[in-house]
Design an enzyme around this catalytic site. Structure first.
Site, PDB file in Angstrom:
ATOM      1  N   THR A  80       1.047  -1.261  -0.015  1.00 33.99           N
ATOM      2  CA  THR A  80       0.267   0.088   0.015  1.00 33.99           C
ATOM      3  C   THR A  80       1.006   1.616   0.073  1.00 33.99           C
ATOM      4  OG1 THR A  80      -0.091   0.258   2.271  1.00 33.99           O
ATOM      5  CG2 THR A  80      -1.636  -1.382   1.256  1.00 33.99           C
ATOM      6  N   ASP A  81       2.044   1.009   0.590  1.00 32.65           N
ATOM      7  CA  ASP A  81       2.683   2.392   0.799  1.00 32.65           C
ATOM      8  C   ASP A  81       3.143   3.264  -0.879  1.00 32.65           C
ATOM      9  OD1 ASP A  81       2.987   2.442   3.571  1.00 32.65           O
ATOM     10  OD2 ASP A  81       5.633   1.522   3.355  1.00 32.65           O
TER      11      ASP A  81
END
EC number: 3.5.1.1
Length: 333
Positions: free
Chosen positions: A85-86
């Site tokens: 997700t980052d």
């Protein structure tokens, strides 16, 4: 039943606890096996492309993913990509520009909690992603927490919560409720005239977030490092100071030396407008490129992609002002 390719690149969704904390360990096959409901949605082929925490994803990996999707998509009805997700929003934006016009869905998803955990958002996100990839949508999308987001409009806004991603300055494409997709009142498919596959890029893009007191020579330092494009996050509508500390004259020097400089706002919503205040108009007069309501992720990847196609400053400005994948809302002229 649609035939969907599942590409695993790593991230939290495939992680387990190791000596230095969570790290990607699970295969694409393991992730699919954790969501048995997928058998009733589509036929799935699994591919393990890489196993990387998305913090370690670099532009080279964008190219690897883009080329794999470009090569494999003709054989499938859609593709689902598991990703951390980052930097998911950066990858989604980069793929949007690199892949160009698509007639099938390419869906990126992940999770805030590992697929190995009992209470994880991974299974819902994977199920929703495969439903979206089996739909008639065309283009690149992020699917997360029941929302379908244009890939070039997604941004991660929370570090822990399941509703980590939002669509910035653009309607959600749709929502997933149980087994249904509820589409928003915008076109479900889009055409991108003259935009074909091109994975060229330049990594020589630097982002400067202005703070009160920032010295003008920061631009000299960035220029000496060889950056060809600079993104300036200005204040409010995109204002750049020019009085006691004068950044605008320094920006003009770099523009005259062929550096492409875009000015955006530090505000997440509603975009910038350099025509309203003197601190914006003076920057426009020096040759900066306005970027209106693009996300930081879309703006960064678009500039890398544009600089991969041309070194001509005028052409860079034209391409940055072109709406390729609904990434920008241009003013009415």
């Amino acid at each position: 039943m649609k035939n969907i390719l599942f590409i695993n690149t790593g991230g939290t969704i495939s992680s387990s606890a190791e000596g230095h904390g969570l790290t990607p360990t699970q295969s694409a096959e393991n992730i699919v096996a954790a969501v048995p409901e997928l058998a009733g949605i589509c036929q799935i082929a699994a591919m393990n492309l890489m196993s990387v925490d998305s913090t370690n994803i670099q532009p080279e990996e964008w190219v690897t993913i883009a080329r794999t999707v470009h090569e494999q998509l003709p054989a499938y009805d859609g593709i689902v990509i598991a990703h951390g997700t980052d930097t998911m929003a950066y990858t989604a934006s980069a793929l949007s520009f690199m892949l160009g016009k698509l007639d099938k869905p390419v869906v990126i998803t992940g999770s805030q909690v590992s697929v190995l955990a009992e209470y994880s958002d991974s299974r819902k996100n994977i199920k929703d992603a495969f439903r979206t990839a089996s739909s008639e949508l065309t283009g690149v999308f992020v699917v997360f927490n029941g929302k379908i987001i244009n890939g070039a409009r997604a941004s991660k806004v929370k570090t822990k919560s399941y509703d980590a991603f939002e669509s910035i300055n653009h309607p959600y494409i749709g929502y997933l409720e149980d087994d249904d997709i509820i589409y928003s009142d915008i076109p479900h498919t889009r055409q991108s005239e003259g935009h074909v596959y091109n994975d060229g890029y330049s990594p020589d893009v630097f982002l400067i977030k202005l703070i009160p007191g920032m010295r003008p020579d920061i631009f000299d330092a960035v220029h000496k490092l060889g950056y060809r494009g600079i993104i300036v996050e200005g204040f409010g509508m995109g204002g750049v100071p020019f009085k006691e500390i004068n950044l605008i004259d320094k920006i003009e020097e770099l523009v005259q030396e062929g550096v492409s400089i875009v000015v955006t706002t530090q505000c997440l919503y509603e975009g910038g407008d350099l025509t309203i205040y003197e601190v914006g108009q003076r920057a426009l007069e020096k040759g900066v490129i306005p970027c209106y309501d693009m996300t930081t992720e879309a703006l960064t990847t678009k500039m890398m992609w544009v600089l991969g196609q041309t070194s001509d400053s005028a052409q860079v400005a034209r391409m940055m002002a072109t709406n390729y994948v609904d990434e920008i809302t241009l003013p009415n002229k």
